[in-house]
Write an enzyme that holds these catalytic residues in place. Structure first.
Site, PDB file in Angstrom:
ATOM      1  N   SER A 179       0.890  -1.264   0.049  1.00 23.10           N
ATOM      2  CA  SER A 179       0.102   0.008   0.102  1.00 23.10           C
ATOM      3  C   SER A 179       0.819   1.143   0.000  1.00 23.10           C
ATOM      4  O   SER A 179       0.394   2.500  -0.441  1.00 23.10           O
ATOM      5  CB  SER A 179      -0.851  -0.120   1.265  1.00 23.10           C
ATOM      6  OG  SER A 179      -0.116  -0.066   2.508  1.00 23.10           O
ATOM      7  N   HIS A 207      -5.427  -3.515  -2.309  1.00 26.70           N
ATOM      8  CA  HIS A 207      -5.165  -2.546  -3.423  1.00 26.70           C
ATOM      9  C   HIS A 207      -5.073  -3.194  -4.883  1.00 26.70           C
ATOM     10  O   HIS A 207      -4.805  -2.389  -5.872  1.00 26.70           O
ATOM     11  CB  HIS A 207      -3.856  -1.927  -3.122  1.00 26.70           C
ATOM     12  CG  HIS A 207      -3.913  -1.004  -1.699  1.00 26.70           C
ATOM     13  ND1 HIS A 207      -4.477   0.131  -1.529  1.00 26.70           N
ATOM     14  CD2 HIS A 207      -3.540  -1.381  -0.519  1.00 26.70           C
ATOM     15  CE1 HIS A 207      -4.481   0.684  -0.497  1.00 26.70           C
ATOM     16  NE2 HIS A 207      -4.020  -0.498   0.129  1.00 26.70           N
ATOM     17  N   LYS A 238     -12.229   0.542  -1.313  1.00 22.00           N
ATOM     18  CA  LYS A 238     -11.253   1.193  -1.777  1.00 22.00           C
ATOM     19  C   LYS A 238     -11.939   1.138  -3.280  1.00 22.00           C
ATOM     20  O   LYS A 238     -12.703   2.049  -3.697  1.00 22.00           O
ATOM     21  CB  LYS A 238      -9.713   0.387  -1.672  1.00 22.00           C
ATOM     22  CG  LYS A 238      -9.342   0.518  -0.291  1.00 22.00           C
ATOM     23  CD  LYS A 238      -8.104  -0.300  -0.193  1.00 22.00           C
ATOM     24  CE  LYS A 238      -7.348  -0.027   1.035  1.00 22.00           C
ATOM     25  NZ  LYS A 238      -8.186  -0.437   2.380  1.00 22.00           N
TER      26      LYS A 238
END
Length: 387
Positions: A179, A207, A238
């Site tokens: 990240s 991610h 996200k």
């Protein structure tokens, strides 16, 4: 010195080391252009990679979900809080990822804090990449298993640790996309080691999900990896633009996690309205090739713009584009200069990243324009950085 004086001294020390964190108050929906602390800002700091956090179709789905299901689950999943829409979400996630089953959670931290302890305990061993997310580190410590950390991405070092271990159960923990660096773990090599040394491989694809792989199915799909010993973790706040998380894999493994993960068993289920909205989010991810292509264009534009400059852009083929600066004061100074130019890019400092690797973490969103990136590049080029 009283306990209160000790706390005040600790805060003062953090401030002196340029490590004191500050919360900003955002007054508008998540987007590249936001109002923060009363100022209009161009933001490069969210994980809303596909630009879905303020997508009207998702807002409408959330509203419809609240009208259909109410606002709260009322209990944990294993008491009375598991609704038909939760079941539908888990089935949709499993189908989308190409696995047998999925288990939904209210946050990614809860998955990572609980999964290691479900798979390992005293007398067992966990092998973790040194740059794993803090939640994976905490989960490993909570498991009470031996915790071995190998150098970032160092497959040979990991194999030496596995080979020398006599633990009955072994678990390899890794982020897929790291990240704060934006690089990707050597997933195929890690799975080969898991197979060779009879270990679980737990991959946090927080991610990668929505961004990498065919139709945004994530880093594991991009690598074409499947195995019963492979457990995929993903977050839904996200790229998916809502909130929540999941663990996905072979059906019996997911059933085992449901029976043993304390962070699943002993907490109220997420709102069923959230699950209702997430069904739409997965549809948007699946049909989001244009958004992912847009991200690639923005990444290329940023890299080209910084290519002949004094700035060090760390290698990344993801929307996470870190600019390495080194010391904390420099990182804070650059971030403050950008803020004065109405550009919001966070300065990331230890302990989030290793000592002397403070950086700007530029996060790209499919809704950023070419002009937005040009504005960031122009502002960076006006900064004088000490050599």
């Amino acid at each position: 010195m009283s306990q209160l004086d000790t706390i005040r001294a600790a805060l003062a020390e953090r401030e002196a080391q340029s490590l004191l964190r500050v919360r900003r108050i955002v007054e508008t929906p998540c987007a590249p252009r936001v109002t923060v602390d009363g100022q209009a800002m161009l933001a490069f700091c969210s994980n809303d990679y596909l630009g879905l956090a303020s997508e009207p179709a998702l807002a409408a789905a959330l509203e419809a979900g609240a009208r259909r299901w109410g606002t709260g689950a009322g209990a944990s999943h294993l008491v009375s809080g598991h609704y038909a829409v939760h079941e539908a979400l888990e089935a949709r996630l499993a189908s989308f990822l190409g696995v047998e089953a999925a288990l939904s959670f209210s946050t990614g931290y809860m998955v990572n804090a609980g999964i290691a302890a479900a798979l390992a305990g005293r007398g067992d061993a966990i092998f973790a990449d040194r740059l794993n997310h803090a939640s994976l580190v905490d989960g490993a410590m909570l498991s009470r298993a031996e915790h071995h950390r190998y150098a970032h991405g160092d497959v040979a070092a990991l194999e030496r640790l596995l080979k020398s271990s006599n633990a009955k159960r072994k678990v390899i923990l890794t982020d897929s996309v790291f990240s704060m660096d934006g690089d990707i773990a050597p997933l195929e090599a890690l799975l080969n080691l898991a197979e060779a040394y009879d270990a679980w491989l737990v991959v946090d694809d927080a991610h990668g999900f929505g961004v990498l792989g065919p139709q945004g199915r994530g880093a594991l799909a991009e690598a074409g990896l499947q195995s019963w010993r492979l457990i995929c973790i993903g977050t839904l706040g996200k790229a998916a633009g809502v909130s929540g998380a999941f663990a996905a894999g072979q059906r019996d493994v997911i059933e085992f996690l449901m029976q043993h993960m304390r962070t699943y068993i002993f907490t109220t289920a997420a709102s069923p309205a959230i699950a209702h909205a997430l069904l739409t989010a997965i549809d948007l991810i699946e049909s989001g090739d244009a958004r992912r292509a847009r991200l690639l264009d923005l990444e290329a534009q940023l890299a080209e713009g910084l290519g002949d400059s004094r700035w060090t852009l760390m290698p990344s083929r993801t929307p996470i584009q870190p600019v390495l600066l080194g010391d904390n004061d420099t990182a804070l100074g650059v971030a403050k200069h950008l803020w004065s130019q109405q550009i919001w890019v966070p300065a990331i400092r230890p302990p989030t990243v290793p000592k002397d690797t403070a950086r700007l973490r530029v996060s790209l969103c499919a809704k950023h324009t070419d002009a937005d990136v040009d504005q960031l590049l122009a502002a960076l080029n006006t900064i004088q950085v000490p050599q």
